[in-house]
Design a protein around this motif. Structure first.
Motif, mmCIF file in Angstrom:
data_model
loop_
_atom_site.group_PDB
_atom_site.id
_atom_site.type_symbol
_atom_site.label_atom_id
_atom_site.label_comp_id
_atom_site.label_asym_id
_atom_site.label_seq_id
_atom_site.Cartn_x
_atom_site.Cartn_y
_atom_site.Cartn_z
ATOM 1 N N GLU A 38 69.844 44.935 76.320
ATOM 2 C CA GLU A 38 69.341 45.984 76.068
ATOM 3 C C GLU A 38 70.364 47.018 76.783
ATOM 4 O O GLU A 38 71.328 48.173 76.464
ATOM 5 C CB GLU A 38 68.183 46.919 76.244
ATOM 6 N N GLU B 207 74.566 47.196 76.738
ATOM 7 C CA GLU B 207 74.602 47.437 76.053
ATOM 8 C C GLU B 207 74.740 48.913 76.436
ATOM 9 O O GLU B 207 76.084 49.789 75.333
ATOM 10 C CB GLU B 207 73.873 47.520 74.461
ATOM 11 N N ALA B 208 73.874 49.539 76.389
ATOM 12 C CA ALA B 208 73.363 50.845 77.682
ATOM 13 C C ALA B 208 74.815 51.314 78.083
ATOM 14 O O ALA B 208 74.772 51.846 78.069
ATOM 15 C CB ALA B 208 72.092 50.948 77.055
ATOM 16 N N ASP C 83 77.151 60.331 75.894
ATOM 17 C CA ASP C 83 76.365 59.120 75.360
ATOM 18 C C ASP C 83 75.778 57.876 75.700
ATOM 19 O O ASP C 83 74.790 57.445 76.007
ATOM 20 C CB ASP C 83 78.534 58.285 74.960
ATOM 21 N N ARG C 84 76.083 57.829 77.240
ATOM 22 C CA ARG C 84 74.893 56.962 77.380
ATOM 23 C C ARG C 84 74.174 56.976 78.064
ATOM 24 O O ARG C 84 73.185 56.618 77.977
ATOM 25 C CB ARG C 84 76.047 56.199 79.291
ATOM 26 N N ARG D 146 72.180 56.964 74.914
ATOM 27 C CA ARG D 146 71.886 55.422 74.818
ATOM 28 C C ARG D 146 70.552 55.147 75.691
ATOM 29 O O ARG D 146 69.888 54.384 75.311
ATOM 30 C CB ARG D 146 72.889 54.378 75.799
#
Length: 321
Positions: free
Chosen positions: A226, A229-230, A243-244, A247
């Motif tokens: 998790e 990917e974040a 974007d981060r 997430r």
């Protein structure tokens, strides 16, 4: 580390370890606020409830050594034990050792975090989580002005050798690839992404352990996936992007609360302009406020940490701390 780890990632880790959303928020806020708690206040001047807070961060790295040693090693550059620092040089080119060297997941950091977890005090857990996590990002630096921290370069020569000032913000960005010239070639290429994932997993295991839960290999793998990917791929231009943030928020879920560094202060304290200065007074039952409880936890953490570090300070003939 910055807000990306100390707030968002700590928030996620606390939730995955089983804390309810409100408690996870208190831990994450306290973790991040350890960086933002950089101003001293006098509350209730002239009243029985007069109160002074301690700071856990300073924007002035040129403060006297005594002041810095009550802040940087205590909250941001936790040294390893004497046995640890006299064995681990961090693979430096010059082979130097230092009594105050920050080592990842060192015994002092683990013990202080476990004591905080045992106390069940969420604010204290947040402060100790900040300290513990920073041992990964700030490894091989010391929290005082020392040539041990120095790096080559024209600009670096004029920057005080305090903490990672010579390395600028490089150690604090989660996905950054950078080079620590002080280390031997095989260890000089630094992958912050891996360091930050190691910190998150370490924190997760400590949280779970305090809650009588043994995380499975699948639990650890799931959290790592998790967060990997974040954070995204490591590169040499890392910045916190919308974007981060998105997430991270998605991983936290619908209970997410935005971080507002002034929120707890405003909830607890009134501010009015007095005779050429601000006058601060308490609101209501201030001892139950988040701000007061956080400040008391900062004081407890500082006192307990100084007790643990006093032998090293004495060996260096640093007194009156």
């Amino acid at each position: 580390m910055d807000i990306e780890f100390h707030y968002y990632i700590v928030y996620i880790v606390a939730l995955r370890a089983g804390y309810d959303p409100h408690d996870a928020y208190l831990i994450a806020f306290s973790s991040q606020h350890t960086d933002d708690n950089n101003k001293r206040y006098e509350i209730g001047e002239g009243t029985p409830d007069r109160y002074h807070n301690y700071i856990s961060q300073t924007l002035n790295i040129l403060k006297p050594a005594k002041d810095l040693l009550r802040i940087h090693p205590i909250f941001h550059f936790m040294p390893g034990t004497k046995d640890e620092v006299f064995v681990d040089s961090g693979r430096r080119r010059d082979g130097k050792l230092h009594l105050l060297n920050t080592l990842p997941k060192n015994q002092n950091a683990c013990l202080l975090l476990r004591e905080a977890l045992s106390s069940k005090n969420l604010y204290r857990i947040g402060v100790a989580s900040h300290m513990y996590s920073d041992t990964f990002a700030h490894q091989n630096f010391v929290g005082c002005n020392d040539s041990f921290n120095s790096m080559k370069g024209a600009v670096e020569k004029v920057i005080p050798n305090i903490g990672h000032a010579d390395a600028k913000l490089n150690p604090d960005w989660p996905a950054l690839l950078w080079k620590d010239q002080r280390l031997i070639p095989s260890h000089s290429k630094i992958d912050n992404r891996q360091r930050f994932l190691d910190a998150a997993v370490g924190l997760f295991k400590e949280y779970c352990g305090s809650r009588a839960r043994t995380p499975s290999a699948q639990d650890v793998a799931s959290l790592t996936k998790e967060l990997s990917e974040a954070i995204g791929e490591a590169d040499d231009t890392n910045r916190l992007t919308a974007d981060r943030i998105g997430r991270y928020k998605a991983l936290i879920g619908t209970h997410f609360i935005e971080y507002d560094q002034e929120a707890w202060f405003k909830e607890a304290i009134d501010r009015k302009m007095g005779f050429f200065k601000w006058v601060y007074s308490w609101k209501g039952d201030y001892k139950m406020s988040n701000w007061f409880q956080f400040q008391e936890s900062v004081k407890v953490h500082q006192r307990l940490t100084i007790e643990k570090l006093s032998p090293a300070y004495e060996m260096m003939e640093l007194v009156n701390f």
